[in-house]
Design a protein around this motif. Structure first.
Motif, PDB file in Angstrom:
ATOM      1  N   GLN A 242      -9.507   2.389  -8.939  1.00 36.93           N
ATOM      2  CA  GLN A 242      -9.436   1.493  -7.782  1.00 36.93           C
ATOM      3  C   GLN A 242     -10.674   1.665  -6.902  1.00 36.93           C
ATOM      4  O   GLN A 242     -11.303   0.697  -6.501  1.00 36.93           O
ATOM      5  CB  GLN A 242      -8.172   1.795  -6.974  1.00 36.93           C
ATOM      6  CG  GLN A 242      -8.034   0.945  -5.734  1.00 36.93           C
ATOM      7  CD  GLN A 242      -6.722   1.221  -5.025  1.00 36.93           C
ATOM      8  OE1 GLN A 242      -5.873   1.958  -5.519  1.00 36.93           O
ATOM      9  NE2 GLN A 242      -6.558   0.634  -3.867  1.00 36.93           N
TER      10      GLN A 242
ATOM     11  N   LYS B   6       1.373   2.736  -7.103  1.00 33.31           N
ATOM     12  CA  LYS B   6       0.827   2.022  -8.260  1.00 33.31           C
ATOM     13  C   LYS B   6      -0.327   2.803  -8.909  1.00 33.31           C
ATOM     14  O   LYS B   6      -0.357   3.000 -10.122  1.00 33.31           O
ATOM     15  CB  LYS B   6       0.331   0.631  -7.831  1.00 33.31           C
ATOM     16  CG  LYS B   6       1.379  -0.189  -7.089  1.00 33.31           C
ATOM     17  CD  LYS B   6       0.859  -1.545  -6.672  1.00 33.31           C
ATOM     18  CE  LYS B   6      -0.259  -1.539  -5.645  1.00 33.31           C
ATOM     19  NZ  LYS B   6       0.128  -1.025  -4.315  1.00 33.31           N
ATOM     20  N   THR B   7      -1.260   3.228  -8.065  1.00 26.54           N
ATOM     21  CA  THR B   7      -2.407   3.968  -8.611  1.00 26.54           C
ATOM     22  C   THR B   7      -1.959   5.307  -9.186  1.00 26.54           C
ATOM     23  O   THR B   7      -2.457   5.753 -10.222  1.00 26.54           O
ATOM     24  CB  THR B   7      -3.470   4.169  -7.509  1.00 26.54           C
ATOM     25  OG1 THR B   7      -3.939   2.888  -7.106  1.00 26.54           O
ATOM     26  CG2 THR B   7      -4.632   4.999  -7.998  1.00 26.54           C
ATOM     27  N   THR B   8      -0.988   5.925  -8.519  1.00 28.38           N
ATOM     28  CA  THR B   8      -0.451   7.185  -9.030  1.00 28.38           C
ATOM     29  C   THR B   8       0.151   6.980 -10.423  1.00 28.38           C
ATOM     30  O   THR B   8      -0.045   7.801 -11.323  1.00 28.38           O
ATOM     31  CB  THR B   8       0.622   7.717  -8.058  1.00 28.38           C
ATOM     32  OG1 THR B   8       0.041   7.832  -6.756  1.00 28.38           O
ATOM     33  CG2 THR B   8       1.151   9.064  -8.509  1.00 28.38           C
TER      34      THR B   8
ATOM     35  N   ASN C 131       0.849  -1.203   0.000  1.00 22.67           N
ATOM     36  CA  ASN C 131       0.000   0.000   0.000  1.00 22.67           C
ATOM     37  C   ASN C 131       0.873   1.237   0.000  1.00 22.67           C
ATOM     38  O   ASN C 131       1.871   1.299   0.704  1.00 22.67           O
ATOM     39  CB  ASN C 131      -0.901   0.026   1.242  1.00 22.67           C
ATOM     40  CG  ASN C 131      -1.888  -1.120   1.249  1.00 22.67           C
ATOM     41  OD1 ASN C 131      -1.755  -2.051   2.026  1.00 22.67           O
ATOM     42  ND2 ASN C 131      -2.843  -1.059   0.370  1.00 22.67           N
TER      43      ASN C 131
HETATM   44  N1  LIG Z   1      -3.468  13.494  -4.469  1.00 20.99           N
HETATM   45  C1  LIG Z   1      -2.572  13.119  -3.546  1.00 20.99           C
HETATM   46  N2  LIG Z   1      -2.085  14.022  -2.670  1.00 20.99           N
HETATM   47  C2  LIG Z   1      -1.180  13.651  -1.743  1.00 20.99           C
HETATM   48  N3  LIG Z   1      -0.686  12.426  -1.614  1.00 20.99           N
HETATM   49  C3  LIG Z   1      -1.142  11.486  -2.446  1.00 20.99           C
HETATM   50  C4  LIG Z   1      -2.089  11.778  -3.454  1.00 20.99           C
HETATM   51  N4  LIG Z   1      -2.354  10.639  -4.150  1.00 20.99           N
HETATM   52  C5  LIG Z   1      -1.594   9.694  -3.592  1.00 20.99           C
HETATM   53  N5  LIG Z   1      -0.859  10.194  -2.583  1.00 20.99           N
HETATM   54  C6  LIG Z   1       0.092   9.440  -1.778  1.00 20.99           C
HETATM   55  O1  LIG Z   1       0.996   8.827  -2.663  1.00 20.99           O
HETATM   56  C7  LIG Z   1       1.331   7.534  -2.203  1.00 20.99           C
HETATM   57  C8  LIG Z   1       1.071   6.534  -3.287  1.00 20.99           C
HETATM   58  O2  LIG Z   1      -0.320   6.372  -3.416  1.00 20.99           O
HETATM   59  P1  LIG Z   1      -0.956   5.335  -4.439  1.00 20.99           P
HETATM   60  O3  LIG Z   1      -2.437   5.480  -4.328  1.00 20.99           O
HETATM   61  O4  LIG Z   1      -0.371   5.522  -5.763  1.00 20.99           O
HETATM   62  O5  LIG Z   1      -0.506   3.942  -3.824  1.00 20.99           O
HETATM   63  P2  LIG Z   1      -0.881   2.482  -4.277  1.00 20.99           P
HETATM   64  O6  LIG Z   1       0.388   1.796  -4.583  1.00 20.99           O
HETATM   65  O7  LIG Z   1      -1.904   2.490  -5.319  1.00 20.99           O
HETATM   66  O8  LIG Z   1      -1.469   1.891  -2.923  1.00 20.99           O
HETATM   67  P3  LIG Z   1      -2.693   0.881  -2.683  1.00 20.99           P
HETATM   68  O9  LIG Z   1      -2.142  -0.489  -2.842  1.00 20.99           O
HETATM   69  O10 LIG Z   1      -3.078   1.142  -1.265  1.00 20.99           O
HETATM   70  O11 LIG Z   1      -3.744   1.212  -3.634  1.00 20.99           O
HETATM   71  C9  LIG Z   1       0.529   7.300  -0.941  1.00 20.99           C
HETATM   72  O12 LIG Z   1       1.358   7.547   0.168  1.00 20.99           O
HETATM   73  C10 LIG Z   1      -0.576   8.318  -1.005  1.00 20.99           C
HETATM   74  O13 LIG Z   1      -0.958   8.737   0.275  1.00 20.99           O
END
Ligand SMILES: Nc1ncnc2c1ncn2[C@@H]1O[C@H](COP(=O)(O)OP(=O)(O)OP(=O)(O)O)[C@@H](O)[C@H]1O
Ligand SMILES: [Mg+2]
Lengths: 243, 332
Positions: free
Chosen positions: A88, A45-47, A41
């Motif tokens: 997601q 990835k989502t970013t 987490n």
């Molecule tokens: N718009 C935003 N503003 C500030 N921080 C953000 C924003 N979007 C994401 N983050 C931060 O960037 C990091 C990466 O987030 P992301 O959603 O890409 O993770 P992920 O790998 O998809 O996680 P998960 O498996 O929980 O979905 C996290 O720490 C999140 O809090």
């Protein structure tokens, strides 16, 4: 990788204020390939998906699709080119019926009209087992069906590259089985798929290649079994106690 | 045979309530033949309200654009008409050409203003209306606050003019309702609803949000200009303070929020309710306006779907529902 890349990014960085969500990510997806993405987490990835699809602008780096720089293209243009993502956390159009949600996607991203758009919309609902809910107000769907709708909307646009963000979570084994079959079918039809998933056994069984991300970087990349056996990967996962 | 007709009806997608609407329309067409002058005048005013309500609902209820400056187009329409008549165009031609002119002017305005969101957009439109009003007041022809009368209208026989205004108003309302009905079932209408529900998700499915909102904005500007024309044709006087007045926005908000935001029949119900209130309390001035605003806010917070939203959820009957199902698919 032997196939020519259909979608690639180089030197992608993304910072939210002082927080670095992505640092120097280079990824290349082959035409017709199924690429899996895993990572704890908050790995970014989502970013990464949001940047590939054009919903977020990268702080630095570039994205190429079909050999063409699309970094400055907005999300709707990229979608019409064929880069389609699911969210997601589902983002259905709550004031519309289920079929309208899918129809509007077929008409815009899919570039279809009239009968062809309706046919694509109904086919997408059938593929995702939502057909019997077609006439319902979307507001009345539960989370699982909203996830299905996310996928149906994407399929109605017949994407060239499909970015799937955790569509397998919460499914029963039987439902997961059906999803894997669907993904296999899409792959056989020539669609390129990038799939983020925490349900690892499903992912490992259906992708050609796997990358693992952690703290905004790609820490491992290669054949699914090899990546899963990687020490660094095991550490990030076990260290955080995620599945 | 019967099933044949049933199938044809389904293929043409004519909802049952359309027959009721046709009957009401036929009755309304005939009204000037038997009703008195006062009744015809009042109903013409109702048509102005209906047009405004339907336009505001298209904007806010279907495209998610909350405007408190639609009086800009209501007032600008009248001004264009006054100018065109002055230039020698026959009045009724001037109304039509003037409304088209407003639609054309609305295109660059929409490109600039729709970049803004929410409150900023609402305020920008209100400022635009005020700026246009001030600009119009500088035109010597309008004589500032005094305004001008469309003397050319006096060349028509009063009864003929009254009935013509009535029928034009009725034609405009029915035309706009039919157009809205089909618009909401088209690609652009579906796209607008998607933007209203979640603009970012709409972009992610390939919707060009700016262009879609522009289409709705220009249609609404045109509709409000037509409403301004019918008002002008009926009152004959043009006064910037009245025609560009903020009260038009209060009326629109009231009618749509009370009738039912984002429902097809809501603005019609709201306009009729408002029309009846006008008949009873119409001369109470500023307090009346404030009361209307208060009721609109109460409705928005306590009964967000307005009267129609409530009725629809209680009865399950959604007249002219814009929510498409497979029944709307035209099979060959
Ligand atoms: N718009 C935003 N503003 C500030 N921080 C953000 C924003 N979007 C994401 N983050 C931060 O960037 C990091 C990466 O987030 P992301 O959603 O890409 O993770 P992920 O790998 O998809 O996680 P998960 O498996 O929980 O979905 C996290 O720490 C999140 O809090
Ligand atoms: Mg994520």
């Amino acid at each position: 990788m032997s196939e020519p890349a259909i979608l690639s990014c180089a030197g992608l960085r993304k910072s939210f204020g002082r927080f670095q969500a992505l640092s120097a990510v280079d990824i290349s997806v082959g035409r017709g390939e199924a690429l899996g993405v895993v990572g704890p987490n908050g790995a970014g990835k989502t970013t990464l998906f949001a940047i590939l699809a054009g919903a977020l602008r990268p702080s630095d780096g570039s994205i190429a699709f079909e050999g063409r720089d699309v970094t400055s293209m907005d999300a709707s243009q990229r979608c019409r080119y064929g880069i389609v993502r699911t969210h997601q956390i589902p983002r259905p159009f709550l004031g519309m019926t289920v079929i309208e949600n899918v129809l509007v996607a077929a008409m815009n991203g899919g570039g279809l009209s009239g009968e062809a758009a309706w046919a694509a919309a109904e086919a997408a609902l059938e593929q995702t087992e939502l057909a019997q809910h077609a006439a319902r107000p979307t507001q009345t769907l539960g989370l699982l069906d909203r996830k299905r709708l996310e996928l149906a909307r994407a399929l109605a646009m017949n994407p060239r590259v499909l970015l799937l963000d955790e569509i397998g979570g919460g499914l029963t084994e039987a439902e997961l089985e059906g999803l894997l079959e669907l993904v296999a079918r899409l792959k056989r039809s020539g669609m390129t798929i990038v799939w983020i998933e925490h349900v690892l056994h499903a992912l490992v069984a259906s992708v050609d290649r796997l990358i693992c991300m952690s703290e905004g970087r790609v820490i491992a990349e290669g054949a699914p079994a090899a990546v899963m056996a990687d020490k660094a990967v095991a550490q990030t996962y076990l260290g955080r106690g995620v599945q | 045979m019967l099933t044949d007709i049933g199938q044809r009806r389904e293929r043409l997608a004519i909802p049952g309530e359309a027959y009721a609407a046709f009957a009401i329309l036929a009755l309304l067409i005939a009204v000037p033949l038997f009703a008195g002058n006062a009744a015809v005048d009042k109903l013409t005013t109702l048509f102005v309200y209906l047009l405004l309500a339907v336009m505001w609902n298209l904007l806010a209820g279907y495209a998610g654009i909350v405007s408190v400056g639609q009086q800009a187009f209501f007032g600008l329409g009248g001004y264009f008409a006054v100018r065109l008549v002055e230039a020698g165009l026959p009045p009724y031609w001037a109304f039509f050409v003037g409304a088209l002119g407003v639609a054309i002017v609305a295109i660059p305005i929409s490109a600039a203003i729709l970049r803004l969101k929410g409150g900023e957009l609402a305020i920008a439109l209100w400022v635009l209306a005020e700026v246009l009003r001030l600009a119009v007041m500088f035109d010597p022809l309008v004589q500032g606050e005094t305004g001008i009368s469309l003397l050319a209208m006096n060349s028509f026989d009063p009864t003929f003019r009254r009935n013509l205004n009535y029928w034009l108003g009725l034609a405009a309302v029915s035309g706009m309702l039919v157009a809205a009905y089909f618009l909401l079932r088209s690609k652009i209408g579906l796209s607008a609803k998607a933007i209203r529900d979640d603009e970012e998700a709409a972009k992610s499915i390939g919707i060009d949000a700016m262009r879609v909102k522009q289409v709705f904005f220009v249609i609404a500007a045109f509709g409000c200009a037509i409403a301004g024309m019918i008002w002008l044709a009926n009152t004959i006087t043009y006064q910037p303070r009245t025609n560009f007045g903020i009260q038009w926005t209060v009326f629109m908000l009231f009618m749509v929020l009370v009738g039912g935001l984002g429902t097809f029949a809501g603005p019609i119900v709201g306009a009729v309710v408002f029309f009846l209130l006008q008949e009873i309390f119409g001369n109470y001035g500023a307090w009346y306006l404030a009361g209307l605003g208060l009721i609109a806010i109460l409705f928005a917070s306590m009964l967000p779907g307005g009267i129609m939203g409530y009725v629809q959820s209680k009865t399950g009957f959604v007249p002219f529902s814009d929510g498409m199902t497979q029944n709307n698919r035209k099979r060959p």
